[in-house]
Design a protein around this motif. Structure first.
Motif, PDB file in Angstrom:
ATOM      1  N   CYS A 121       0.844  -1.194   0.000  1.00 40.54           N
ATOM      2  CA  CYS A 121       0.000   0.000   0.000  1.00 40.54           C
ATOM      3  C   CYS A 121       0.879   1.245   0.000  1.00 40.54           C
ATOM      4  O   CYS A 121       2.094   1.160   0.180  1.00 40.54           O
ATOM      5  CB  CYS A 121      -0.944   0.012   1.207  1.00 40.54           C
ATOM      6  SG  CYS A 121      -0.120   0.097   2.814  1.00 40.54           S
ATOM      7  N   GLY A 122       0.264   2.394  -0.189  1.00 44.00           N
ATOM      8  CA  GLY A 122       1.017   3.625  -0.367  1.00 44.00           C
ATOM      9  C   GLY A 122       1.208   4.441   0.891  1.00 44.00           C
ATOM     10  O   GLY A 122       1.559   5.619   0.803  1.00 44.00           O
ATOM     11  N   SER A 159      -5.475  -3.324   3.472  1.00 42.33           N
ATOM     12  CA  SER A 159      -5.019  -3.511   2.095  1.00 42.33           C
ATOM     13  C   SER A 159      -5.447  -4.858   1.536  1.00 42.33           C
ATOM     14  O   SER A 159      -5.819  -4.967   0.362  1.00 42.33           O
ATOM     15  CB  SER A 159      -3.497  -3.378   2.028  1.00 42.33           C
ATOM     16  OG  SER A 159      -3.093  -2.075   2.375  1.00 42.33           O
ATOM     17  N   ASN A 185      -7.769  -4.937  -1.696  1.00 40.35           N
ATOM     18  CA  ASN A 185      -7.188  -5.561  -2.878  1.00 40.35           C
ATOM     19  C   ASN A 185      -7.821  -6.903  -3.224  1.00 40.35           C
ATOM     20  O   ASN A 185      -7.638  -7.392  -4.347  1.00 40.35           O
ATOM     21  CB  ASN A 185      -5.679  -5.712  -2.698  1.00 40.35           C
ATOM     22  CG  ASN A 185      -4.945  -4.406  -2.900  1.00 40.35           C
ATOM     23  OD1 ASN A 185      -4.965  -3.825  -3.970  1.00 40.35           O
ATOM     24  ND2 ASN A 185      -4.321  -3.915  -1.837  1.00 40.35           N
ATOM     25  N   ASP A 235     -10.053  -5.361  -5.687  1.00 37.44           N
ATOM     26  CA  ASP A 235      -9.355  -4.767  -6.835  1.00 37.44           C
ATOM     27  C   ASP A 235      -8.530  -5.781  -7.618  1.00 37.44           C
ATOM     28  O   ASP A 235      -8.421  -5.683  -8.843  1.00 37.44           O
ATOM     29  CB  ASP A 235      -8.431  -3.646  -6.359  1.00 37.44           C
ATOM     30  CG  ASP A 235      -9.211  -2.427  -5.901  1.00 37.44           C
ATOM     31  OD1 ASP A 235     -10.405  -2.327  -6.227  1.00 37.44           O
ATOM     32  OD2 ASP A 235      -8.632  -1.576  -5.209  1.00 37.44           O
ATOM     33  N   ASN A 266      -8.006  -0.067 -13.223  1.00 41.92           N
ATOM     34  CA  ASN A 266      -7.499  -0.141 -11.858  1.00 41.92           C
ATOM     35  C   ASN A 266      -6.034   0.293 -11.785  1.00 41.92           C
ATOM     36  O   ASN A 266      -5.616   0.965 -10.835  1.00 41.92           O
ATOM     37  CB  ASN A 266      -7.666  -1.566 -11.342  1.00 41.92           C
ATOM     38  CG  ASN A 266      -7.401  -1.675  -9.851  1.00 41.92           C
ATOM     39  OD1 ASN A 266      -6.398  -2.249  -9.438  1.00 41.92           O
ATOM     40  ND2 ASN A 266      -8.297  -1.141  -9.049  1.00 41.92           N
ATOM     41  N   THR A 267      -5.253  -0.081 -12.790  1.00 45.56           N
ATOM     42  CA  THR A 267      -3.849   0.320 -12.834  1.00 45.56           C
ATOM     43  C   THR A 267      -3.713   1.820 -13.042  1.00 45.56           C
ATOM     44  O   THR A 267      -2.867   2.478 -12.409  1.00 45.56           O
ATOM     45  CB  THR A 267      -3.117  -0.439 -13.958  1.00 45.56           C
ATOM     46  OG1 THR A 267      -3.239  -1.846 -13.741  1.00 45.56           O
ATOM     47  CG2 THR A 267      -1.646  -0.070 -13.997  1.00 45.56           C
ATOM     48  N   ASP A 303      -5.812   4.092 -12.118  1.00 47.17           N
ATOM     49  CA  ASP A 303      -6.186   4.738 -10.858  1.00 47.17           C
ATOM     50  C   ASP A 303      -5.017   4.716  -9.874  1.00 47.17           C
ATOM     51  O   ASP A 303      -4.749   5.706  -9.188  1.00 47.17           O
ATOM     52  CB  ASP A 303      -7.399   4.038 -10.253  1.00 47.17           C
ATOM     53  CG  ASP A 303      -7.802   4.646  -8.914  1.00 47.17           C
ATOM     54  OD1 ASP A 303      -8.128   5.844  -8.888  1.00 47.17           O
ATOM     55  OD2 ASP A 303      -7.775   3.911  -7.912  1.00 47.17           O
ATOM     56  N   ALA A 304      -4.314   3.581  -9.812  1.00 46.56           N
ATOM     57  CA  ALA A 304      -3.156   3.488  -8.917  1.00 46.56           C
ATOM     58  C   ALA A 304      -2.036   4.426  -9.346  1.00 46.56           C
ATOM     59  O   ALA A 304      -1.289   4.942  -8.509  1.00 46.56           O
ATOM     60  CB  ALA A 304      -2.648   2.046  -8.883  1.00 46.56           C
ATOM     61  N   HIS A 355      -4.621   9.298  -7.541  1.00 42.87           N
ATOM     62  CA  HIS A 355      -4.493   9.822  -6.179  1.00 42.87           C
ATOM     63  C   HIS A 355      -4.459  11.356  -6.196  1.00 42.87           C
ATOM     64  O   HIS A 355      -4.309  11.986  -7.240  1.00 42.87           O
ATOM     65  CB  HIS A 355      -3.230   9.268  -5.521  1.00 42.87           C
ATOM     66  CG  HIS A 355      -2.040   9.236  -6.426  1.00 42.87           C
ATOM     67  ND1 HIS A 355      -1.238  10.345  -6.633  1.00 42.87           N
ATOM     68  CD2 HIS A 355      -1.523   8.250  -7.203  1.00 42.87           C
ATOM     69  CE1 HIS A 355      -0.278  10.034  -7.484  1.00 42.87           C
ATOM     70  NE2 HIS A 355      -0.421   8.783  -7.854  1.00 42.87           N
ATOM     71  N   ASP A 374     -12.509   4.332 -12.247  1.00 50.23           N
ATOM     72  CA  ASP A 374     -12.252   3.204 -11.356  1.00 50.23           C
ATOM     73  C   ASP A 374     -13.389   3.022 -10.361  1.00 50.23           C
ATOM     74  O   ASP A 374     -13.748   1.881 -10.021  1.00 50.23           O
ATOM     75  CB  ASP A 374     -10.933   3.429 -10.612  1.00 50.23           C
ATOM     76  CG  ASP A 374     -10.559   2.246  -9.741  1.00 50.23           C
ATOM     77  OD1 ASP A 374     -10.260   1.167 -10.295  1.00 50.23           O
ATOM     78  OD2 ASP A 374     -10.568   2.391  -8.507  1.00 50.23           O
ATOM     79  N   TYR A 382      -0.181   9.393   4.259  1.00 47.43           N
ATOM     80  CA  TYR A 382       0.221   9.118   2.883  1.00 47.43           C
ATOM     81  C   TYR A 382       1.187  10.196   2.434  1.00 47.43           C
ATOM     82  O   TYR A 382       0.796  11.354   2.243  1.00 47.43           O
ATOM     83  CB  TYR A 382      -0.986   9.131   1.945  1.00 47.43           C
ATOM     84  CG  TYR A 382      -1.930   7.969   2.093  1.00 47.43           C
ATOM     85  CD1 TYR A 382      -1.713   6.780   1.409  1.00 47.43           C
ATOM     86  CD2 TYR A 382      -3.045   8.062   2.916  1.00 47.43           C
ATOM     87  CE1 TYR A 382      -2.587   5.716   1.532  1.00 47.43           C
ATOM     88  CE2 TYR A 382      -3.920   6.996   3.047  1.00 47.43           C
ATOM     89  CZ  TYR A 382      -3.684   5.835   2.350  1.00 47.43           C
ATOM     90  OH  TYR A 382      -4.548   4.788   2.478  1.00 47.43           O
TER      91      TYR A 382
END
Length: 340
Positions: A126-127, A145, A149, A152, A176-177, A179-180, A184, A200, A262
């Protein structure tokens, strides 16, 4: 029953098994290749503007779906090729085994008292800023997470695979990718990533609800899980993470949410599962096992849903054919009467 529906059922099961046994490929992962391509497009298109971000999302996700649709159309001519393509796509987009491995690695470090290793590995999952977290907060971050996930990295992809076959699998993972990567709220992506984040939210909606429902059913206390989900899901700022994390909190009997960090930005999120106990290190293993059960049930639901869709489609076509035949016969009879 149409061959492509049978091909999806067999291919999805085979791809799920490959992910279960092998996990993600260490080199040449298709999702990583897509990420590099999307980053290259971002470098050319980036402007601090929603319109350019929308173009980026549509170009990257649309290109992935179009390529997958072309491959699926070609493979449909052969049953083995259709199954092989579906299996490969399913394996490529699922990440359940790698999710479990990373979570267990962090849990093992925490159990051994090695907080430095746990902090070092947390960014793989996770971030959040690991240096700002103690052992209990890291354990909570891992459980959250794993919950998010599961939707996701597994369930959402299977849902869209059941709805749209290989293009659905690939399209969901592409969105989904994206969005990651850009979804953010960093200064660079606050406007540019808006479209990817909203897209997403839309494609993740059905998978998140199915994940929450299956977590309620698969947990040790379905009544408690349902009560927490119904009460707390809407409190989370994410429309899709909320139901999933609330369901996992209720199923595991733990308290999730609270203060998060974050990249230097602190967020104070509502608590999910208020009144339950804090997360412990041992709950990481329990969360991984629940994720596995939910994923297996989701595969079954996707296969059944796809085959049911085939039956409904065939039934509708049959009724349409009968109706057309009746109307045609009636018209011919009327024409004969007029000609007498």
């Amino acid at each position: 029953m149409r061959a492509d529906h049978i091909g999806f059922a067999c291919g999805a099961a085979l791809g799920f098994a490959c992910d279960l046994v092998l996990g993600d490929p260490r080199r040449g992962h298709p999702v990583a290749a897509f990420g590099r391509a999307a980053h290259a497009v971002e470098q050319r298109l980036w402007r601090d503007h929603r319109g350019y971000g929308t173009a980026h999302a549509l170009l990257c996700a649309g290109g992935a779906v179009a390529g997958a649709a072309l491959l699926a159309r070609t493979a449909r001519r052969s049953r083995p090729a259709d199954i092989a393509l579906t299996a490969a796509a399913t394996w490529a987009v699922l990440g359940g085994t790698s999710l479990g491995r990373e979570a267990r690695a962090i849990g093992g470090a925490l159990a051994a008292g090695d907080l430095d290793v746990a902090r070092e590995r947390l960014p793989h999952l996770c971030g959040r800023d690991p240096q700002a977290l103690d052992a209990q907060q890291i354990a909570r971050a891992v459980v959250e997470s794993v919950a998010e996930n599961t939707s996701d990295a597994v369930v959402g992809a299977l849902v869209w695979g059941a709805l749209a076959g290989v293009p659905g699998l690939v399209g969901f993972r592409a969105v989904n990718t994206l969005d990651a990567m850009v979804g953010h709220k960093s200064p660079r992506h606050r406007r540019f990533g808006w479209a990817s984040a909203r897209l997403d939210d839309v494609v993740g909606w059905p998978g998140a609800r199915l994940t929450a429902a299956l977590a309620v059913l698969a947990g040790p206390d379905p009544r408690r899980a349902w009560r927490v989900t119904r009460r707390d899901a809407s409190r989370h700022p994410s429309p899709n993470a909320g139901p999933v994390e609330a369901a996992f909190a209720g199923a595991l009997g733990v308290r999730l949410g609270g203060t998060l960090a974050y990249a230097g930005r602190v967020e104070h999120r509502p608590v999910l599962g208020a009144g339950l106990r804090p997360v412990r290190t041992a709950d990481i293993e329990r969360a991984v096992r629940l994720s596995r059960r939910v994923s297996a049930l989701a595969l079954g639901a996707a296969v059944v849903g796809r085959l049911s869709l085939a039956s409904l489609t065939r039934s509708a076509l049959t009724k349409s054919t009968i109706t057309t035949s009746v109307v045609t016969k009636s018209a011919r009879t009327s024409a004969r009467r007029r000609n007498r």
